[in-house]
Design an enzyme around this catalytic site. Structure first.
Site, PDB file in Angstrom:
ATOM      1  N   CYS A  12      -1.852   8.837   5.269  1.00 20.28           N
ATOM      2  CA  CYS A  12      -1.072   9.937   4.698  1.00 20.28           C
ATOM      3  C   CYS A  12      -1.655  10.572   3.448  1.00 20.28           C
ATOM      4  O   CYS A  12      -1.397  11.746   3.192  1.00 20.28           O
ATOM      5  CB  CYS A  12       0.391   9.556   4.534  1.00 20.28           C
ATOM      6  SG  CYS A  12       0.705   8.198   3.458  1.00 20.28           S
ATOM      7  N   HIS A  30       4.116   7.161   0.048  1.00 18.21           N
ATOM      8  CA  HIS A  30       4.605   8.448   0.498  1.00 18.21           C
ATOM      9  C   HIS A  30       3.853   9.527  -0.266  1.00 18.21           C
ATOM     10  O   HIS A  30       3.654   9.411  -1.484  1.00 18.21           O
ATOM     11  CB  HIS A  30       6.098   8.532   0.230  1.00 18.21           C
ATOM     12  CG  HIS A  30       6.759   9.666   0.920  1.00 18.21           C
ATOM     13  ND1 HIS A  30       8.078   9.981   0.730  1.00 18.21           N
ATOM     14  CD2 HIS A  30       6.295  10.580   1.790  1.00 18.21           C
ATOM     15  CE1 HIS A  30       8.386  11.025   1.461  1.00 18.21           C
ATOM     16  NE2 HIS A  30       7.332  11.414   2.111  1.00 18.21           N
TER      17      HIS A  30
END
Lengths: 348, 304
Positions: A89, A165
């Protein structure tokens, strides 16, 4: 394919991201870490192509904000991919900034990729990224040097619930967009012409940070900016021609301020060059397999009577202290959220 | 998860207890659990399994004679036992969840005899006659207590397994000295609990290589040109081959990271084959502590 789908964990380090971008074929940009979202910091770094807010947290998911910017579906001008693999990510967040830019020179690989996936829905775009051999290979080349660490989890995290994240913020067509791979689509925070998005984004990020309470959170902020040395050199060139013009009119003594600025910029260039050397060295160290060195060092220590034993004892003490601190922190967090049950008092 | 085909040497229902940091209070954790001992690859494993989830949450290796299971009489409201280690100050507390207290003492004795039996194994191997005499008495006592429940594997007290023919002999010693063992330990225990420091319920050692190989630890080595020569080939290609460079490298975050990653991989127990390339013995695959012991053994051997 030997390691199809296997994305290694890479460090969230600006040197890693800058190297990664270059190795994929992008030119003229680098990644800087920033420690504050205030206007001055961001002014100094202009032109800024996007911000990447990355965080690592333990604990429950935050409650969703009640008045979030609306999700925009099917805007052909916005590249948005859903996050498919956690370890990928960071790279994906960077791609979100790169692939939405109108000015960055993407290089052959990413230009082809962008064209190839342009019609894909968000989830499929995410899969396309995770299936890209080239992007994955470059990403993995920055992973920790150990050939045997295949886990998807961070070996340094002692808790399995550590989560990563990444969210990207970037201006597209005069509006500020939030690109969060865990959402269904990009969020449009409204018009922000020119550089005004740099002011608009600060409070948005702060609000986001405020949502994570009661757990441990660690975050970094990165900016995708133009190549700093190029920016400095362009400024130097501009000042030098101004200086020349001024000196033709007023003589060689004129232009003290310009001379000062040119000197400052040259100092900045030297600093930037040193930083790049340091980052290159660090990337080399990241790639190096240290196991043989570690083994030889331990062997050397074991050869001297009692030396290694002593170090092991000291190490055990350190390890215990570390565990104790962690437990106290956890207990404090638990106490803060309420708790308590029957004790067995040893001295009843 | 333990394989279905393996019979544990011993098992008993027990929950865990955790010490509240900074106090001498030990809190029982209500989760229903099972303690069981199993031998795997010549090593004695002490498992604690969560009976509700089926997950094995503790897997400790008990080296011969290194651990002892002791009753904690200070707890008057429950049957608390403590697993104590000689090689470290680690202490783990459990509370017995067996419905009947009748076998509590036997459980303690049996665990301890299994732990010690690994030590004594070689000693007793040839003394068949002695074994026979000894077999009769405890076998009948423990058989009566054990038979009704499936909790104890029959192999142990009856000595039918050829791998462990001597379990009974030490069990006798333990049984005979049973009460004095506890009294002695009670004293030790009061003393120990009074001075308990450090973290409790660290179920597994959290020792990592970066706790040991601090930059200060490596520095003295670099005065030895022979050792430096052994280290140079393993530096990154672009590094200078000098002691100063080695010192600089061991201070880098990348080196620390490598120490941490290697420690994690060692604790996973999967590195055995990789480590044999260094000529290390089999316990190199047993976590960080095993790796370090293997290196020390190798150094001793090389000296001779």
């Amino acid at each position: 394919m030997a390691d199809s789908g296997n994305w290694c964990l890479i460090e969230s380090d600006p040197g890693v991201f800058t190297g990664l971008i270059k190795d994929i074929g992008v030119s003229g940009v680098q990644v800087e870490e920033i420690y504050s979202i205030d206007k001055e910091t961001l002014e100094d770094l202009k032109p800024v192509h996007g911000l990447i807010f990355l965080f690592k947290w333990q604990g429950r998911d935050p409650a969703s904000a009640t008045n979030q910017a609306p999700i925009e579906h099917d805007n052909p001008d916005v590249f948005f991919a859903q996050q498919v693999i956690q370890n990928a990510c960071a790279t994906q967040a960077i791609l979100s900034v790169l692939l939405n830019s109108r000015t960055i020179e993407l290089g052959e690989e990413l230009t082809n990729f962008k064209g190839f996936v342009s019609d894909f829905p968000a989830e499929l775009k995410g899969h396309a990224i995770s299936n890209s051999d080239v992007i994955r290979a470059v990403h993995n080349s920055f992973s920790r040097s150990d050939p045997f660490i295949n886990e998807m989890n961070d070996p340094t995290s002692k808790e399995k619930e550590d989560l990563f994240h990444f969210i990207a913020y970037t201006p597209i067509n005069g509006c500020l967009y939030e690109l969060d791979g865990l959402q269904e689509g990009p969020r449009n925070h409204g018009p922000a012409p020119g550089d005004s998005w740099l002011e608009k984004v600060g409070p948005i990020i702060q609000e986001r940070m405020a949502r994570y309470e009661g757990g441990e959170i660690r975050f970094n902020l990165m900016a995708v900016v133009d190549d700093r040395i190029k920016v400095y050199q362009e400024k130097v060139a501009a000042y030098e021609s101004q200086l020349k013009a001024l000196q033709e009119k007023e003589g060689a003594e004129a232009g003290a301020w310009l001379k000062g600025e040119i000197e400052n910029l040259q100092g900045d260039i030297t600093k930037e060059e040193a930083k790049r050397e340091k980052q290159a060295r660090e990337n080399k160290l990241r790639r190096h397999n240290f196991i043989p060195l570690i083994y030889e060092i331990l062997k050397g220590l074991a050869q001297e009577e009692g030396k290694l034993e002593g170090l092991i004892e000291e190490g055990r003490t350190r390890a215990k202290a570390e565990a104790e601190n962690a437990k106290q922190r956890k207990a404090a967090a638990a106490a803060a959220s309420g708790g308590g049950s029957d004790d067995v008092d040893m001295y009843e | 998860m333990a394989s279905a085909t393996k019979l544990p040497l011993l098992e008993f229902k027990a929950g865990r207890c955790f010490r509240t940091t900074g106090t001498d209070i030990v809190k029982p954790d209500p989760i229903k659990g099972l303690v069981y001992l199993e031998e795997e690859d010549g090593l004695m494993h002490f498992f604690w399994k969560n009976r509700t989830s089926g997950e094995i949450e503790d897997d400790l290796i008990l080296f011969p004679g290194d651990a002892e299971l002791i009753a904690v009489p200070q707890c008057t409201t429950g049957r608390v036992v403590m697993l104590q280690f000689k090689s470290s100050s680690q202490k783990l507390f459990y509370w017995l969840q067996e419905a009947s207290t009748a076998r509590d003492q036997i459980i303690l004795q049996h665990v301890n005899s299994l732990i010690h039996s690994q030590e004594d194994e070689e000693e007793y191997l040839d003394e068949d006659a002695a074994m026979e005499d000894v077999e009769a008495a405890p076998a009948s006592d423990s058989a009566a207590a054990i038979a009704p429940s499936a909790a104890f594997a029959p192999a142990a007290p009856v000595s039918s397994s050829s791998a462990n023919p001597t379990t009974t002999a030490p069990a006798v010693a333990a049984a005979a000295g049973g009460s004095s063992l506890t009294a002695q330990q009670m004293d030790q225990l009061r003393h120990l609990l009074g001075g308990l420091q450090g973290p409790q319920a660290a179920q597994r050692s959290n020792l990592r290589l970066d706790h040991i190989l601090t930059p200060g630890a490596v520095a003295p080595l670099l005065n030895n040109p022979e050792i430096c020569a052994a280290l140079f080939p393993h530096l990154p290609e672009s590094s200078e081959r000098t002691p100063e460079e080695i010192q600089a490298i061991v201070r880098t975050p990348q080196f620390s990271q490598a120490l941490i990653s290697l420690s994690t991989a060692l604790e996973s127990g999967q590195l055995g084959p990789l480590l044999r390339q260094f000529g290390l013995g089999p316990n190199a695959g047993n976590g960080v502590e095993g790796f370090l012991s293997a290196i020390q053994e190798q150094a001793k051997k090389d000296k001779k």
